[in-house]
Design an enzyme around this catalytic site. Structure first.
Site, PDB file in Angstrom:
ATOM      1  N   GLU A 101      17.008   1.316 -13.635  1.00  0.00           N
ATOM      2  CA  GLU A 101      16.733   0.178 -12.757  1.00  0.00           C
ATOM      3  C   GLU A 101      15.736   0.589 -11.680  1.00  0.00           C
ATOM      4  O   GLU A 101      15.691   1.758 -11.271  1.00  0.00           O
ATOM      5  CB  GLU A 101      18.078  -0.281 -12.156  1.00  0.00           C
ATOM      6  CG  GLU A 101      18.033  -1.381 -11.138  1.00  0.00           C
ATOM      7  CD  GLU A 101      17.543  -2.729 -11.658  1.00  0.00           C
ATOM      8  OE1 GLU A 101      16.442  -2.774 -12.226  1.00  0.00           O
ATOM      9  OE2 GLU A 101      18.249  -3.735 -11.456  1.00  0.00           O
ATOM     10  N   ASP A 105      19.993  -2.770  -4.815  1.00  0.00           N
ATOM     11  CA  ASP A 105      19.890  -3.473  -3.532  1.00  0.00           C
ATOM     12  C   ASP A 105      21.286  -3.985  -3.172  1.00  0.00           C
ATOM     13  O   ASP A 105      22.124  -3.216  -2.714  1.00  0.00           O
ATOM     14  CB  ASP A 105      18.847  -4.586  -3.702  1.00  0.00           C
ATOM     15  CG  ASP A 105      18.516  -5.319  -2.420  1.00  0.00           C
ATOM     16  OD1 ASP A 105      18.697  -4.766  -1.340  1.00  0.00           O
ATOM     17  OD2 ASP A 105      18.061  -6.484  -2.505  1.00  0.00           O
ATOM     18  N   LYS A 133      18.791   0.882  -1.606  1.00  0.00           N
ATOM     19  CA  LYS A 133      18.878   0.314  -0.247  1.00  0.00           C
ATOM     20  C   LYS A 133      20.353   0.168   0.093  1.00  0.00           C
ATOM     21  O   LYS A 133      20.914  -0.933  -0.018  1.00  0.00           O
ATOM     22  CB  LYS A 133      18.249  -1.078  -0.223  1.00  0.00           C
ATOM     23  CG  LYS A 133      16.754  -1.151  -0.317  1.00  0.00           C
ATOM     24  CD  LYS A 133      16.367  -2.623  -0.114  1.00  0.00           C
ATOM     25  CE  LYS A 133      14.971  -2.912  -0.546  1.00  0.00           C
ATOM     26  NZ  LYS A 133      14.678  -4.357  -0.525  1.00  0.00           N
ATOM     27  N   PHE A 154      11.137  -4.982   2.123  1.00  0.00           N
ATOM     28  CA  PHE A 154      10.731  -5.436   0.794  1.00  0.00           C
ATOM     29  C   PHE A 154       9.556  -4.600   0.302  1.00  0.00           C
ATOM     30  O   PHE A 154       8.512  -4.550   0.941  1.00  0.00           O
ATOM     31  CB  PHE A 154      10.365  -6.919   0.810  1.00  0.00           C
ATOM     32  CG  PHE A 154      10.297  -7.490  -0.568  1.00  0.00           C
ATOM     33  CD1 PHE A 154      11.466  -7.803  -1.244  1.00  0.00           C
ATOM     34  CD2 PHE A 154       9.084  -7.682  -1.200  1.00  0.00           C
ATOM     35  CE1 PHE A 154      11.426  -8.308  -2.543  1.00  0.00           C
ATOM     36  CE2 PHE A 154       9.031  -8.181  -2.491  1.00  0.00           C
ATOM     37  CZ  PHE A 154      10.201  -8.493  -3.157  1.00  0.00           C
ATOM     38  N   VAL A 155       9.746  -3.925  -0.823  1.00  0.00           N
ATOM     39  CA  VAL A 155       8.726  -3.003  -1.327  1.00  0.00           C
ATOM     40  C   VAL A 155       8.131  -3.503  -2.644  1.00  0.00           C
ATOM     41  O   VAL A 155       8.777  -4.243  -3.378  1.00  0.00           O
ATOM     42  CB  VAL A 155       9.297  -1.574  -1.515  1.00  0.00           C
ATOM     43  CG1 VAL A 155       9.771  -1.014  -0.188  1.00  0.00           C
ATOM     44  CG2 VAL A 155      10.418  -1.542  -2.539  1.00  0.00           C
ATOM     45  N   ASP A 161       7.411  -6.163  -8.006  1.00  0.00           N
ATOM     46  CA  ASP A 161       6.480  -7.240  -7.674  1.00  0.00           C
ATOM     47  C   ASP A 161       6.876  -7.974  -6.404  1.00  0.00           C
ATOM     48  O   ASP A 161       8.016  -7.903  -5.947  1.00  0.00           O
ATOM     49  CB  ASP A 161       6.454  -8.277  -8.797  1.00  0.00           C
ATOM     50  CG  ASP A 161       7.721  -9.143  -8.805  1.00  0.00           C
ATOM     51  OD1 ASP A 161       8.818  -8.568  -8.779  1.00  0.00           O
ATOM     52  OD2 ASP A 161       7.601 -10.385  -8.804  1.00  0.00           O
ATOM     53  N   ARG A 167       2.654  -5.318  -9.301  1.00  0.00           N
ATOM     54  CA  ARG A 167       3.421  -4.428 -10.183  1.00  0.00           C
ATOM     55  C   ARG A 167       2.602  -3.213 -10.605  1.00  0.00           C
ATOM     56  O   ARG A 167       3.148  -2.157 -10.888  1.00  0.00           O
ATOM     57  CB  ARG A 167       3.862  -5.165 -11.454  1.00  0.00           C
ATOM     58  CG  ARG A 167       4.963  -6.183 -11.244  1.00  0.00           C
ATOM     59  CD  ARG A 167       5.564  -6.565 -12.601  1.00  0.00           C
ATOM     60  NE  ARG A 167       6.310  -7.797 -12.559  1.00  0.00           N
ATOM     61  CZ  ARG A 167       7.601  -7.900 -12.204  1.00  0.00           C
ATOM     62  NH1 ARG A 167       8.266  -6.829 -11.849  1.00  0.00           N
ATOM     63  NH2 ARG A 167       8.213  -9.057 -12.202  1.00  0.00           N
TER      64      ARG A 167
END
Ligand code: 5GP
Length: 182
Positions: A101, A105, A133, A154-155, A161, A167
């Site tokens: 994965e 999160d 995270k 948010f990365v 994406d 991506r």
């Protein structure tokens, strides 16, 4: 330099750092799965680049299969809803599954997938996540193999994406809030 640098607030991991860490994860997995019936289960689409690099760093016979599940759509927060869009192509009974994965999160996605795959009676199920995270976790789930722990931001990049963009960035970075109207 890349086409997207103007949208990135900060680079968290360069291409070189990612490659080095994935090589270490591959070496750990190689050590742990010797003699087992390893199937890498890539969770599309975010894990596609991680999975391709990781697979080449595992020096063992193994299969590669993929699942696609719904995630955030074009927003940046989890709904807790997980929908299977594409299932595995092969049966997994008796196999040693390693779920690959991009990010752990809230944990909703992997928690659900693990329960669903356990019902198919594999010999074992483990989780390899590139990023974690932990601050955001809702479900009680931990990765057995983990690349990097990151803060709650948010990365994008290296498979990840924002609304289907970024991506293909070779690095992982934090998007500027103004990009998603934050
Ligand atoms: P969870 O179910 O653990 O909340 O979410 C897992 C999925 O959410 C990840 O596989 C990924 O697709 C998406 N996700 C979570 N955080 C981020 C992030 O910072 N950036 C991107 N691009 N996707 C994320």
């Amino acid at each position: 330099m890349s086409y997207a640098d103007k949208d990135i607030e900060r680079v968290l991991f360069t291409a070189e750092e990612l490659k080095a860490r994935v090589a270490q994860l591959g070496a750990e997995i190689t050590r742990d799965y010797r003699g087992k019936d390893l199937v890498l289960v890539g969770i599309l689409r975010g894990a596609y680049i991680f999975m391709s690099e990781l697979a080449r760093q595992i020096d063992l016979p193994c299969e590669a299969d993929f699942m696609s599940v719904s995630s955030y759509g074009s927003g940046t927060t989890s709904t807790g809803q997980v929908r299977i869009i594409k299932d595995l192509s092969e049966p997994v009974e008796g196999k040693d599954l390693l779920l690959v994965e991009d990010i752990l999160d809230t944990g909703n996605t992997l928690y659900y997938l693990r329960e669903m795959l356990a019902a198919r009676r594999p010999a074992s199920i483990s989780v390899c996540a590139l990023l974690d995270k932990p601050e955001r976790r809702v479900k009680d789930i931990k990765a057995d193999y983990m690349g990097f722990t990151i803060p709650d931001a948010f990365v994008v990049g290296y498979g990840l994406d924002y609304a289907e963009h970024y991506r293909n960035l070779p690095y992982i970075g934090i998007v500027k809030p103004e990009v998603y109207g934050g």
